[in-house]
Design a protein around this motif. Structure first.
Motif, PDB file in Angstrom:
ATOM      1  N   ASP A  75       0.817  -1.198   0.000  1.00  9.46           N
ATOM      2  CA  ASP A  75       0.000   0.000   0.000  1.00  9.46           C
ATOM      3  C   ASP A  75       0.859   1.260   0.000  1.00  9.46           C
ATOM      4  O   ASP A  75       0.542   2.241  -0.687  1.00  9.46           O
ATOM      5  N   VAL A  76       1.948   1.225   0.790  1.00  7.58           N
ATOM      6  CA  VAL A  76       2.810   2.409   0.832  1.00  7.58           C
ATOM      7  C   VAL A  76       3.504   2.612  -0.510  1.00  7.58           C
ATOM      8  O   VAL A  76       3.627   3.737  -1.011  1.00  7.58           O
ATOM      9  N   GLU A  77       3.951   1.525  -1.135  1.00  9.30           N
ATOM     10  CA  GLU A  77       4.572   1.666  -2.460  1.00  9.30           C
ATOM     11  C   GLU A  77       3.562   2.169  -3.485  1.00  9.30           C
ATOM     12  O   GLU A  77       3.910   2.966  -4.362  1.00  9.30           O
ATOM     13  N   TYR A  78       2.346   1.685  -3.378  1.00 13.00           N
ATOM     14  CA  TYR A  78       1.306   2.184  -4.288  1.00 13.00           C
ATOM     15  C   TYR A  78       1.036   3.670  -4.066  1.00 13.00           C
ATOM     16  O   TYR A  78       0.922   4.456  -5.016  1.00 13.00           O
ATOM     17  N   ALA A  79       0.951   4.059  -2.755  1.00 10.11           N
ATOM     18  CA  ALA A  79       0.743   5.473  -2.456  1.00 10.11           C
ATOM     19  C   ALA A  79       1.933   6.306  -2.938  1.00 10.11           C
ATOM     20  O   ALA A  79       1.767   7.414  -3.458  1.00 10.11           O
ATOM     21  N   GLN A  80       3.170   5.749  -2.751  1.00  9.93           N
ATOM     22  CA  GLN A  80       4.355   6.472  -3.234  1.00  9.93           C
ATOM     23  C   GLN A  80       4.317   6.652  -4.738  1.00  9.93           C
ATOM     24  O   GLN A  80       4.692   7.704  -5.268  1.00  9.93           O
ATOM     25  N   GLN A  81       3.836   5.654  -5.480  1.00  9.04           N
ATOM     26  CA  GLN A  81       3.720   5.773  -6.930  1.00  9.04           C
ATOM     27  C   GLN A  81       2.691   6.843  -7.310  1.00  9.04           C
ATOM     28  O   GLN A  81       2.899   7.613  -8.256  1.00  9.04           O
ATOM     29  N   ARG A  82       1.590   6.889  -6.563  1.00 13.73           N
ATOM     30  CA  ARG A  82       0.585   7.915  -6.848  1.00 13.73           C
ATOM     31  C   ARG A  82       1.138   9.312  -6.590  1.00 13.73           C
ATOM     32  O   ARG A  82       0.941  10.233  -7.391  1.00 13.73           O
ATOM     33  N   VAL A  83       1.850   9.470  -5.458  1.00  8.45           N
ATOM     34  CA  VAL A  83       2.448  10.777  -5.169  1.00  8.45           C
ATOM     35  C   VAL A  83       3.500  11.120  -6.222  1.00  8.45           C
ATOM     36  O   VAL A  83       3.591  12.258  -6.704  1.00  8.45           O
ATOM     37  N   ARG A  84       4.302  10.115  -6.603  1.00 12.62           N
ATOM     38  CA  ARG A  84       5.342  10.347  -7.626  1.00 12.62           C
ATOM     39  C   ARG A  84       4.708  10.769  -8.957  1.00 12.62           C
ATOM     40  O   ARG A  84       5.180  11.715  -9.601  1.00 12.62           O
ATOM     41  N   LEU A  85       3.641  10.053  -9.381  1.00  6.88           N
ATOM     42  CA  LEU A  85       2.986  10.418 -10.631  1.00  6.88           C
ATOM     43  C   LEU A  85       2.376  11.817 -10.545  1.00  6.88           C
ATOM     44  O   LEU A  85       2.405  12.576 -11.523  1.00  6.88           O
ATOM     45  N   ARG A  86       1.858  12.159  -9.356  1.00  6.55           N
ATOM     46  CA  ARG A  86       1.285  13.498  -9.188  1.00  6.55           C
ATOM     47  C   ARG A  86       2.369  14.554  -9.345  1.00  6.55           C
ATOM     48  O   ARG A  86       2.180  15.576 -10.024  1.00  6.55           O
ATOM     49  N   LEU A  87       3.535  14.295  -8.711  1.00  4.28           N
ATOM     50  CA  LEU A  87       4.635  15.248  -8.827  1.00  4.28           C
ATOM     51  C   LEU A  87       5.147  15.335 -10.262  1.00  4.28           C
ATOM     52  O   LEU A  87       5.452  16.421 -10.772  1.00  4.28           O
ATOM     53  N   LEU A  88       5.238  14.171 -10.928  1.00  5.48           N
ATOM     54  CA  LEU A  88       5.738  14.181 -12.307  1.00  5.48           C
ATOM     55  C   LEU A  88       4.770  14.912 -13.237  1.00  5.48           C
ATOM     56  O   LEU A  88       5.202  15.602 -14.169  1.00  5.48           O
ATOM     57  N   GLU A  89       3.463  14.744 -13.024  1.00  7.43           N
ATOM     58  CA  GLU A  89       2.497  15.462 -13.854  1.00  7.43           C
ATOM     59  C   GLU A  89       2.625  16.970 -13.660  1.00  7.43           C
ATOM     60  O   GLU A  89       2.641  17.733 -14.639  1.00  7.43           O
ATOM     61  N   ARG A  90       2.744  17.406 -12.379  1.00  7.34           N
ATOM     62  CA  ARG A  90       2.917  18.842 -12.152  1.00  7.34           C
ATOM     63  C   ARG A  90       4.260  19.315 -12.708  1.00  7.34           C
ATOM     64  O   ARG A  90       4.369  20.426 -13.234  1.00  7.34           O
ATOM     65  N   GLN A  91       5.296  18.468 -12.566  1.00  4.37           N
ATOM     66  CA  GLN A  91       6.601  18.844 -13.113  1.00  4.37           C
ATOM     67  C   GLN A  91       6.523  19.005 -14.629  1.00  4.37           C
ATOM     68  O   GLN A  91       7.103  19.954 -15.185  1.00  4.37           O
ATOM     69  N   GLU A  92       5.804  18.107 -15.312  1.00  7.85           N
ATOM     70  CA  GLU A  92       5.678  18.216 -16.765  1.00  7.85           C
ATOM     71  C   GLU A  92       4.953  19.504 -17.150  1.00  7.85           C
ATOM     72  O   GLU A  92       5.328  20.177 -18.122  1.00  7.85           O
ATOM     73  N   GLN A  93       3.931  19.879 -16.380  1.00  2.00           N
ATOM     74  CA  GLN A  93       3.207  21.108 -16.681  1.00  2.00           C
ATOM     75  C   GLN A  93       4.085  22.336 -16.439  1.00  2.00           C
ATOM     76  O   GLN A  93       4.052  23.299 -17.215  1.00  2.00           O
ATOM     77  N   VAL A  94       4.879  22.312 -15.361  1.00  2.00           N
ATOM     78  CA  VAL A  94       5.792  23.433 -15.112  1.00  2.00           C
ATOM     79  C   VAL A  94       6.857  23.491 -16.196  1.00  2.00           C
ATOM     80  O   VAL A  94       7.257  24.560 -16.652  1.00  2.00           O
ATOM     81  N   ALA A 221      -2.950  13.379  -3.216  1.00  4.73           N
ATOM     82  CA  ALA A 221      -2.215  12.400  -4.027  1.00  4.73           C
ATOM     83  C   ALA A 221      -2.284  11.008  -3.439  1.00  4.73           C
ATOM     84  O   ALA A 221      -2.140  10.011  -4.176  1.00  4.73           O
ATOM     85  N   THR A 222      -2.470  10.898  -2.118  1.00  5.13           N
ATOM     86  CA  THR A 222      -2.509   9.571  -1.491  1.00  5.13           C
ATOM     87  C   THR A 222      -3.893   8.973  -1.688  1.00  5.13           C
ATOM     88  O   THR A 222      -4.905   9.651  -1.489  1.00  5.13           O
ATOM     89  N   PRO A 223      -3.983   7.711  -2.087  1.00  7.18           N
ATOM     90  CA  PRO A 223      -5.297   7.075  -2.267  1.00  7.18           C
ATOM     91  C   PRO A 223      -6.084   7.075  -0.960  1.00  7.18           C
ATOM     92  O   PRO A 223      -5.521   6.899   0.137  1.00  7.18           O
ATOM     93  N   THR A 224      -7.378   7.250  -1.091  1.00  9.89           N
ATOM     94  CA  THR A 224      -8.237   7.326   0.102  1.00  9.89           C
ATOM     95  C   THR A 224      -8.269   6.007   0.855  1.00  9.89           C
ATOM     96  O   THR A 224      -8.371   5.986   2.085  1.00  9.89           O
ATOM     97  N   GLU A 225      -8.166   4.887   0.113  1.00  8.56           N
ATOM     98  CA  GLU A 225      -8.200   3.607   0.824  1.00  8.56           C
ATOM     99  C   GLU A 225      -6.949   3.418   1.686  1.00  8.56           C
ATOM    100  O   GLU A 225      -6.989   2.759   2.731  1.00  8.56           O
ATOM    101  N   VAL A 226      -5.824   3.995   1.274  1.00  8.99           N
ATOM    102  CA  VAL A 226      -4.593   3.918   2.091  1.00  8.99           C
ATOM    103  C   VAL A 226      -4.746   4.806   3.313  1.00  8.99           C
ATOM    104  O   VAL A 226      -4.356   4.421   4.437  1.00  8.99           O
ATOM    105  N   LEU A 227      -5.300   6.009   3.128  1.00  9.36           N
ATOM    106  CA  LEU A 227      -5.504   6.899   4.280  1.00  9.36           C
ATOM    107  C   LEU A 227      -6.477   6.314   5.281  1.00  9.36           C
ATOM    108  O   LEU A 227      -6.392   6.603   6.486  1.00  9.36           O
ATOM    109  N   ALA A 228      -7.416   5.477   4.817  1.00 11.77           N
ATOM    110  CA  ALA A 228      -8.401   4.896   5.733  1.00 11.77           C
ATOM    111  C   ALA A 228      -7.788   3.789   6.578  1.00 11.77           C
ATOM    112  O   ALA A 228      -8.222   3.550   7.705  1.00 11.77           O
ATOM    113  N   ARG A 229      -6.787   3.097   6.032  1.00 13.74           N
ATOM    114  CA  ARG A 229      -6.216   1.952   6.771  1.00 13.74           C
ATOM    115  C   ARG A 229      -5.002   2.313   7.608  1.00 13.74           C
ATOM    116  O   ARG A 229      -4.697   1.627   8.569  1.00 13.74           O
TER     117      ARG A 229
END
Length: 850
Positions: A75-94, A221-229
């Motif tokens: 779950d943490v690796e999945y959340a890290q991937q989501r945060v990473r993709l979020r950062l990369l998307e914002r980085q691409e836009q910048v 950026a963190t999935p809601t199911e990870v924040l719930a658990r």
């Protein structure tokens, strides 16, 4: 021995043997030892059971902890991937903004607009700043949540120690660089900085500084199911918490090793070790385990076993039902996603509760954006809000139209398309209506095709109604009129009689076709499009309609009507003016030919008189000689007879000359017959020789032997030959050639032109030839090189030759660069070829097919 024991089976005996040994051993013990064993045996059993329970619980707990750790890690690796993709998307836009700034495509106002759009769309973005190469802030835009001490003002210079170090690192590496600066105050939220270097024309031109809210980054950026658990936090490299709330340490007296929460940490890429994502499990132990639990397990073991068997059977049935339900659900979802019809569900208040994939594809909005919307919906065009609100009220009130209704729908991109909606009530499992189900179909293309067909039909109708020709279509073997334009209705009304009469008069159909007498003819009914009649070429005919007083050109064509029947289209054009003009032109041409012959004979009058003077002088001389010799008694009967024969011959010669001239001049109606080429040439030579002798021009001729006959009017062809030879003599006279070069040659030889056998007539003179500008207009009417000429001779010659289906040509003769004369040539087809051509032309007469 007891007889019953001897008769027991061997298996029963084997079971009873240990029981007898156990009873004998127990009886051999003393009563005290029996009491001790009686007290210790249950205790030992309980201890063994408790030990087994404890070992089982410890083993299960260990396995559970390992599973929790694996699940936590995933779950943490999945959340890290989501945060990473979020950062990369914002980085691409910048980086896109930085690239546009480097290319000079963005002004300061455009930059602020782009930054404002990104910050309003993505909550983790707090500020975007444009810094030039001297570390001076060119432009900046921040979110309202940024504190005043964190705002950057245009024109200021970066302070040493905050983003300046990151600025130098971005300038040296020429790559995007992340950093997590120190918070300026306790109430300021920690920010994550990203600097993207600018490279206009390969040089360092500053950076684009993007600042992220670490708390918003964790929240969105963190999935809601990870924040719930788990208790998820973001910490820096020193372990300080940047976002999130960690779990407090727990105390467990019975299980002291479980005081630390189950947690896992992983660096967030691409930031690196400066930003770490940590998750802590909320529950890592079974809690307090008392003796009551163990006894409860022991007491309920039997019940559990029994219940387990019953539950297993019940669960098995539920699993089968669940698998069937899952399969049915997957089937319905696959079928639902594969259809092209958009589905939308509304509750009784008009709120969207469901949309399928096709509906999202049609409108461009996602399922998350549409579900939960209330009127006006985002896909409604603003200009049609009132109409769509009225449709929705009728829909919610149950006034559904069986055939659906058409609306305009707006896509997310702003484009509009036509759709047809079909509404039906949505009934739940208890039979109660919970809303309305709407299916939507894109009918833009059918509407476009329908509009094009309507416009095409209108254009077709307008063109046909405006034609100056009568157009009618009727099926074969029927008196039904399928189509008639305005001119047909003016001429013949709305009945089929005019169509059938024109067809019958033109001879396009057999006499029995069309059912003119009122009875339909079925002989042509049922013809397929593959029948040769259906593919026949269009046929033309010219007919005269006494009731209209008009000549009509009738064109007919068979076609396959829209209902599959074989039909005949007839187009009738009024050609009365053309026929009148043709008749007038024919009469004028005949008059011109007669005038030309009169002019020719007028020009040849002196030569003809001289030619007639010879036989008349010979007759006079013969008569005078005979008179004198008779008076002298010196004429014998044989000499008298010879003199009389010569006198009769000269008189006959003079009569032939006069008769030939009269026939030449009085010729009027064309009369094409089989003509002998030799006789025709001889007649022309005899008449033309008179004019040539007057001009002191020598006439030579060559006619090939055994020439076939031609279909021609001999007088007209003689007129052409005489005109050509006379023109050649006049050209020689004007050129003042010496006597040795004053000659005209006539050659008649067979040739082949375009694969057809023809007879070629050529007249060659030794004059000065024709100038290029004269050749270009030689055969035009009223064009002449003679001061006294009328300019109709060569034009009439060409008209006569072309009326015989031949061609005329003129060219100069050269000796090196010197013009030595001119040659006029024309050819006529042979009799068999001419008959075929004349018969084809004869079909254009009234009542026949052209």
């Amino acid at each position: 021995m007891d007889p019953a024991e001897t008769s027991a089976p061997p298996a029963a005996a084997a079971v009873k043997a240990p029981a007898r040994w156990w009873r004998s051993w127990w009886r051999s013990l003393s009563p005290g030892r029996q009491d001790r064993f009686a007290a210790l045996a249950p205790l030992a059993s309980v201890l063994m059971f408790m030990a087994a329970i404890a070992v089982s619980f410890w083993y299960l707990r260990t396995e559970e902890i390992e599973r929790e750790k694996e699940a936590l890690k995933r779950d943490v690796e999945y959340a890290q991937q989501r945060v990473r993709l979020r950062l990369l998307e914002r980085q691409e836009q910048v980086m896109r903004i930085a690239r546009d700034l480097s290319n000079g495509d963005l002004t300061r106002s455009d930059f602020v607009g782009r930054a404002e759009a990104l910050i309003s769309q993505y909550p983790e973005l707090q500020a975007i700043t444009w810094i030039d190469e001297r570390r001076r802030i060119r432009a900046s835009h921040a979110a309202p949540t940024v504190t005043s001490n964190q705002l950057r003002v245009s024109g200021e210079v970066l302070k040493t120690g905050e983003a300046a170090d990151l600025f130098r690192l971005a300038r040296d590496m020429q790559q995007p660089v992340y950093s997590q600066p120190e918070a300026g105050s306790d109430d300021a939220a920690p920010l994550l900085q990203l600097q993207v270097p600018l490279s206009p024309q390969g040089k360092f031109g500053g950076v684009v500084l993007a600042e992220y809210s670490i708390d918003s980054l964790l929240r969105y950026a963190t999935p809601t199911e990870v924040l719930a658990r788990y208790a998820v936090t973001l910490i820096d490299g020193q372990g300080r918490t940047l976002a999130g709330t960690p779990l407090a340490p727990r105390h467990n007296a019975l299980l002291p090793w479980t005081t630390r929460a189950n947690e896992y940490e992983i660096p967030v890429s691409p930031v690196g070790n400066g930003l770490v994502l940590r998750a802590q499990a909320y529950r890592t132990s079974l809690g307090m385990v008392g003796s009551g639990l163990f006894w409860l397990v022991g007491t309920l073991s039997a019940m559990t076993t029994w219940m387990l068997i019953a539950t297993w059977r019940h669960t098995r049935r539920r699993m089968q039902a669940q698998q069937a339900l899952v399969a049915e659900t997957n089937f319905r979802r696959a079928m639902e996603n594969s259809i092209l019809t958009g589905m939308r569900a509304l509750d009784l208040e008009g709120r969207i509760t469901y949309v399928n994939a096709a509906f999202c594809q049609m409108t461009g909005w996602t399922q998350e954006e549409l579900i939960g919307q209330t009127p006006p919906y985002s896909y409604w065009p603003e200009a049609e809000y009132e109409k769509l609100h009225a449709n929705l009220r009728e829909e919610l009130s149950g006034k559904t139209v069986p055939g659906g209704f058409q609306v305009r729908v707006r896509r997310k991109s702003g484009t509009l398309f036509d759709a047809r909606l079909y509404v039906s009530p949505l009934i739940d499992a208890r039979g109660q209506q919970t809303g309305w189900m709407t299916s939507m179909t894109d009918i833009t293309e059918p509407n476009r095709v329908r509009e094009q067909l309507t416009a095409s039909h209108e254009r077709f109708t307008i063109v046909l109604e405006a034609l100056d020709a009568s157009v009618s279509v009727a099926p074969l073997g029927s008196q039904e009129l399928l189509f008639a334009n305005r001119l047909y209705r003016q001429w013949f009304g709305s009945q089929t009689s005019g169509h059938l009469e024109m067809v019958a008069q033109a001879g396009v159909l057999p006499a029995h076709g069309g059912g003119v007498d009122g009875h339909e003819d079925d002989s042509l009914m049922g013809l397929l499009a593959s029948d040769p009649l259906a593919h026949a070429h269009s046929e033309n005919a010219e007919i005269y309609r006494p009731d209209l007083g008009k000549w009509l050109e009738v064109r007919s064509r068979y076609l396959n009507w829209v209902d599959g029947r074989l039909a005949q289209m007839v187009i009738a054009t009024d050609i009365t003016p053309r026929r009148q003009a043709e008749e007038l032109a024919a009469r004028q041409a005949e008059r011109a030919e007669s005038v030309s012959r009169l002019i020719t004979m007028g020009e040849m009058a002196s030569s003809v008189a001289h030619e007639l003077n010879q036989p008349l002088t010979a007759i006079s001389n013969y008569c005078s000689g005979m008179v004198s010799r008779i008076q002298g008694g010196q004429l014998s009967e044989e000499a008298l007879l010879a003199a009389l024969k010569k006198t009769a011959h000269q008189a006959q010669r003079a009569g032939q000359i006069i008769q030939r001239i009269r026939a030449f001049v009085k010729k009027s109606e064309p009369n094409r017959t089989l003509a002998d080429v030799h006789e025709m040439v001889s007649e022309a030579l005899e008449l033309a020789s008179i004019e040539l002798r007057r001009h002191n021009v020598r006439l030579t001729h060559y006619v090939a032997a055994r020439l076939p006959q031609v279909m021609a009017d001999t007088i007209l062809i003689e007129q052409v030959l005489i005109n050509l030879m006379k023109n050649g003599a006049e050209s020689i006279a004007q050129a003042q050639r010496p006597p040795a070069l004053r000659s005209v040659e006539l050659r008649v030889v067979p040739r082949q032109v375009d694969g057809c056998d023809v007879i070629e007539f050529s007249v060659q003179d030794t004059g000065r030839g024709l100038a290029p500008e004269v050749l270009a207009h030689l055969f035009e009417a009223f064009f002449s090189t003679k001061s006294e000429g009328m300019g109709i001779g060569l034009n009439l010659c060409r008209s006569i030759v072309e009326s015989h289906h031949g061609r005329m040509h003129a060219e100069n003769l050269y000796n090196a660069d010197e013009v030595t004369g001119c040659r006029f040539s024309f050819w006529l087809p042979l009799a068999n070829t001419a008959e075929t051509t004349i018969n084809s032309a004869a079909t254009s007469t009234p009542g026949t097919i052209a």
